[in-house]
Design a protein around this motif. Structure first.
Motif, short mmCIF file in Angstrom:
data_model
loop_
_atom_site.label_atom_id
_atom_site.label_comp_id
_atom_site.label_asym_id
_atom_site.label_seq_id
_atom_site.Cartn_x
_atom_site.Cartn_y
_atom_site.Cartn_z
N GLY A 2 0.78 -1.22 0.00
CA GLY A 2 0.00 0.00 0.00
C GLY A 2 0.82 1.27 0.00
N ARG A 3 0.09 2.36 -0.09
CA ARG A 3 0.70 3.68 0.02
C ARG A 3 0.43 4.18 1.43
NH1 ARG A 3 -1.60 7.07 -4.23
NH2 ARG A 3 -0.10 5.98 -5.50
N ILE A 4 1.46 4.69 2.09
CA ILE A 4 1.35 5.17 3.46
C ILE A 4 1.73 6.64 3.50
CG2 ILE A 4 2.32 4.99 5.79
CD1 ILE A 4 2.66 2.01 5.27
N ILE A 5 0.92 7.43 4.19
CA ILE A 5 1.24 8.84 4.42
C ILE A 5 1.92 8.92 5.79
CG2 ILE A 5 0.34 11.16 4.74
CD1 ILE A 5 -2.10 10.22 3.07
N ALA A 6 3.16 9.40 5.79
CA ALA A 6 3.91 9.55 7.04
C ALA A 6 4.04 11.03 7.36
CB ALA A 6 5.29 8.91 6.89
N LEU A 7 3.43 11.45 8.42
CA LEU A 7 3.49 12.84 8.89
C LEU A 7 4.31 12.84 10.16
CD1 LEU A 7 2.44 15.78 8.63
CD2 LEU A 7 0.54 15.09 10.07
N SER A 8 5.53 13.39 10.09
CA SER A 8 6.44 13.33 11.24
C SER A 8 7.50 14.41 11.10
CB SER A 8 7.09 11.94 11.30
OG SER A 8 7.84 11.79 12.48
N SER A 9 8.46 14.39 12.02
CA SER A 9 9.57 15.32 11.95
C SER A 9 10.58 14.85 10.92
CB SER A 9 10.25 15.42 13.31
OG SER A 9 10.78 14.15 13.69
N LEU A 40 14.22 19.73 11.69
CA LEU A 40 15.14 19.92 12.81
C LEU A 40 16.57 19.61 12.39
CD1 LEU A 40 12.98 17.90 15.34
CD2 LEU A 40 13.15 20.39 15.23
N SER A 41 17.52 20.20 13.08
CA SER A 41 18.93 19.87 12.83
C SER A 41 19.25 18.48 13.34
CB SER A 41 19.85 20.90 13.51
OG SER A 41 19.63 20.89 14.92
N SER A 42 18.68 18.11 14.47
CA SER A 42 18.90 16.80 15.10
C SER A 42 17.80 16.61 16.13
CB SER A 42 20.28 16.75 15.76
OG SER A 42 20.40 17.80 16.70
N HIS A 43 17.78 15.45 16.77
CA HIS A 43 16.76 15.24 17.79
C HIS A 43 17.08 16.04 19.05
CE1 HIS A 43 18.98 12.54 20.47
NE2 HIS A 43 19.37 11.83 19.40
N ASP A 53 8.89 24.91 12.63
CA ASP A 53 7.59 24.29 12.37
C ASP A 53 7.18 24.55 10.94
OD1 ASP A 53 7.05 23.28 14.95
OD2 ASP A 53 6.31 25.22 15.61
N VAL A 54 6.51 23.59 10.36
CA VAL A 54 5.90 23.81 9.05
C VAL A 54 4.48 24.30 9.35
CG1 VAL A 54 5.17 22.75 6.90
CG2 VAL A 54 7.30 22.01 7.97
#
Length: 73
Positions: A2-9, A40-43, A53-54
């Motif tokens: 399937g196709r998955i939408i990943a919304l994350s950092s 982000l530059s890093s965690h 933020d977007v």
């Protein structure tokens, strides 16, 4: 698969957020549509980091363009 939408950092350096999600899901055979919520530059565990933020309006524009191009149908 399937196709998955990943919304994350998204991080420039490190193995968290979309940097981990995308290759893991693609290795399982999924097509991934990745949408960064923050960049982000890093965690947050690092002493020095930077990010942005977007804005919701930009996320709306990304989703609209993806829809218009047939990626979210």
């Amino acid at each position: 698969m399937g196709r998955i939408i990943a919304l994350s950092s998204f991080v420039a350096s490190g193995t968290v957020g979309l940097r981990v999600i995308i290759p893991a899901l693609e290795a399982l055979g999924h097509r991934v549509v990745a949408i960064p919520r923050v960049v982000l530059s890093s965690h947050a565990g690092y002493t020095r980091r930077w990010g942005l933020d977007v804005p919701a309006s930009d996320l709306d524009g990304i989703v609209a363009a993806l829809t218009d191009n047939g990626w979210l149908g």
